[in-house]
Structures are given as structure tokens and as C-alpha cells.
Scaffold this motif. Structure first.
Motif, short mmCIF file in Angstrom:
data_model
loop_
_atom_site.label_atom_id
_atom_site.label_comp_id
_atom_site.label_asym_id
_atom_site.label_seq_id
_atom_site.Cartn_x
_atom_site.Cartn_y
_atom_site.Cartn_z
N VAL A 32 42.23 -21.34 41.33
CA VAL A 32 43.66 -21.58 41.52
C VAL A 32 44.13 -20.91 42.80
N VAL A 33 45.18 -21.47 43.37
CA VAL A 33 45.82 -20.90 44.55
C VAL A 33 47.13 -20.27 44.06
N PRO A 34 47.32 -18.97 44.31
CA PRO A 34 48.56 -18.33 43.85
C PRO A 34 49.75 -18.68 44.75
N TYR A 35 50.84 -19.07 44.14
CA TYR A 35 52.09 -19.34 44.85
C TYR A 35 53.17 -18.46 44.26
N ARG A 36 54.05 -17.99 45.14
CA ARG A 36 55.17 -17.14 44.73
C ARG A 36 56.42 -18.02 44.68
N VAL A 37 57.12 -17.94 43.58
CA VAL A 37 58.34 -18.69 43.35
C VAL A 37 59.48 -17.70 43.18
N GLU A 38 60.54 -17.90 43.94
CA GLU A 38 61.73 -17.06 43.80
C GLU A 38 62.93 -17.96 43.57
N VAL A 39 63.75 -17.59 42.60
CA VAL A 39 64.93 -18.37 42.24
C VAL A 39 66.10 -17.42 42.06
N LYS A 45 55.03 -28.67 32.18
CA LYS A 45 54.87 -30.13 32.25
C LYS A 45 53.93 -30.55 33.38
N ASN A 46 53.78 -29.70 34.39
CA ASN A 46 52.90 -29.99 35.51
C ASN A 46 51.52 -29.33 35.36
N GLY A 47 51.25 -28.76 34.19
CA GLY A 47 49.95 -28.16 33.92
C GLY A 47 49.66 -26.91 34.73
N ILE A 48 50.73 -26.16 35.07
CA ILE A 48 50.58 -24.98 35.92
C ILE A 48 50.90 -23.73 35.11
N ASN A 49 50.02 -22.75 35.19
CA ASN A 49 50.20 -21.51 34.45
C ASN A 49 51.07 -20.52 35.21
N ILE A 50 52.00 -19.89 34.52
CA ILE A 50 52.78 -18.79 35.09
C ILE A 50 51.96 -17.53 34.89
N GLU A 51 51.53 -16.92 35.99
CA GLU A 51 50.66 -15.74 35.94
C GLU A 51 51.47 -14.44 35.79
N GLU A 52 52.60 -14.37 36.46
CA GLU A 52 53.50 -13.21 36.39
C GLU A 52 54.93 -13.71 36.46
N LEU A 53 55.84 -12.96 35.81
CA LEU A 53 57.24 -13.34 35.84
C LEU A 53 58.08 -12.08 35.74
N THR A 61 54.71 -15.62 39.93
CA THR A 61 53.50 -16.11 40.58
C THR A 61 52.91 -17.16 39.66
N VAL A 62 52.62 -18.32 40.23
CA VAL A 62 52.00 -19.40 39.47
C VAL A 62 50.63 -19.69 40.06
N GLY A 63 49.72 -20.14 39.23
CA GLY A 63 48.36 -20.49 39.68
C GLY A 63 48.23 -22.00 39.75
N ILE A 64 48.07 -22.52 40.96
CA ILE A 64 48.00 -23.97 41.17
C ILE A 64 46.55 -24.38 41.39
N HIS A 65 46.08 -25.34 40.60
CA HIS A 65 44.71 -25.82 40.72
C HIS A 65 44.51 -26.52 42.06
N ALA A 66 43.31 -26.44 42.56
CA ALA A 66 42.98 -26.97 43.89
C ALA A 66 43.18 -28.47 43.99
#
Length: 181
Positions: free
Chosen positions: A94-101, A119-127, A147-152
Motif C-alpha cells: 500500500v501507498v500511505p496517503y495523508r488526509v486532512e479535513v 466503499k472504496n476498499g481503502i483501510n484507515i491506518e491512523e485517525l 493516514t490511509v493505505g491505498i493499494h498499488a
């Protein structure tokens, strides 16, 4: 008789009234037992201390520590739950992405974000969330950092666009960028 030199893992969660010295006393007991802290998250929420921790060590060191958890919890005023686990294995990279809202505070923000990623099959790794008063107006604001883990195999530009559109529809200010490790 053989000695187990391979690491075993123990997950610990603890909570209780916040007091100075909790981390010192807990980490001392972990070190004394011959275990190592692999990962941890700690916070004071309201007047409560909260902790989640992954420990590693030989099976006998973890067993010794497990036997002391009840008494340690009583001494520290913490409710401690522990469970044996194993090192996390990923079936896909997975590629880690940072999401800020950020948004004006209202119920359902975390639920809406979690639903999008689920719904997009993406795991939330940290919140992590927080509330604070807006400068000048004092309006209650809510912030989420995750931080979410996005599959390649996921097309990230499409996912990013869909996420930002989703947030716009919910009146949430958002960013979606690669995590800096």
C-alpha cells in the motif's frame, strides 16, 4: 530444550484517570520484563489517559508481563486489556496517503469519511480528530487527520478527485496528499 529467540507480540490498551508518571511506570515495567515497545499511541482525552501499544519480546518475557498486568493496572489506576498478536503482514503493498479535513463541527463527519474509504476498499491506518474555536468568531471547528493505505492498483488521481468532490458536497475542506514518512 530450545530457547525461543523469535519475537512474539502483545497488544495492550489501557485507560484511566490521567496522572503524572503513568508512562514512566508502565514503560519501566515493560523494560524490566525484557519486552520492547514496537509502536504506541498515547493521549489525554478530557481527564482520561488512553494508550494503545504493541510490544515484542520472547514468549517467556511476554508471559511474565501478562501475569503482572492485573496488579499493574490496580497500582496505576488503569483498566488494561492485553492480547497476543502477530506482526502485521500485508497481502498487497500500500501507498500511505495523508488526509486532512476541516469543517464547522457537526455530527457525522468521521462516519462520512469512513464510509467513503470503506466503499472504496481503502483501510484507515491512523485517525486523529480535534475540536477548537475558530479565530475571531469562536465557531466550533472540527479537524480530522488520517493516514490511509491505498493499494498499488488504485488510480490515485481518480480517487483523489472523487474524494475532494465528496468533501465539497459535504462542505468539508480537505487535502489528500502522499504521506511523508
Amino acid at each position: 530444550m530450545t530457547i525461543d529467540t523469535q519475537n512474539n507480540y502483545l497488544a495492550i490498551t489501557a485507560s484511566g484517570e490521567d496522572k503524572i508518571g503513568l508512562v514512566d511506570r508502565l514503560s519501566s515495567k515493560i523494560a524490566e520484563s525484557g519486552c520492547n515497545i514496537e509502536e504506541s499511541r498515547m493521549a489525554v482525552l478530557g481527564g482520561q489517559f488512553a494508550l494503545i501499544m504493541l510490544l515484542s519480546g520472547p514468549w517467556n518475557a511476554l508471559s511474565k508481563l501478562e501475569g503482572q498486568m492485573g496488579a499493574l493496572g490496580d497500582q496505576l489506576g488503569l483498566s488494561i486489556i492485553h492480547k497476543r498478536t502477530q506482526q502485521r503482514e500485508r497481502t498487497q503493498p500500500v501507498v500511505p496517503y495523508r488526509v486532512e479535513v476541516v469543517a464547522m463541527d457537526h455530527p457525522g463527519i468521521v462516519r462520512n469519511l469512513a464510509a467513503f474509504f470503506s466503499k472504496n476498499g481503502i483501510n484507515i491506518e491512523e485517525l486523529q480528530t480535534d475540536t477548537y474555536p475558530a479565530p475571531h468568531t469562536g465557531t466550533s471547528m472540527f479537524s480530522v487527520t488520517m493516514t490511509v493505505g491505498i493499494h498499488a492498483d488504485v488510480h490515485i488521481p481518480t480517487l483523489r478527485g472523487n474524494f475532494l468532490d465528496y468533501c465539497d458536497d459535504l462542505n468539508l475542506d480537505a487535502s489528500f496528499e502522499p504521506a511523508r514518512m
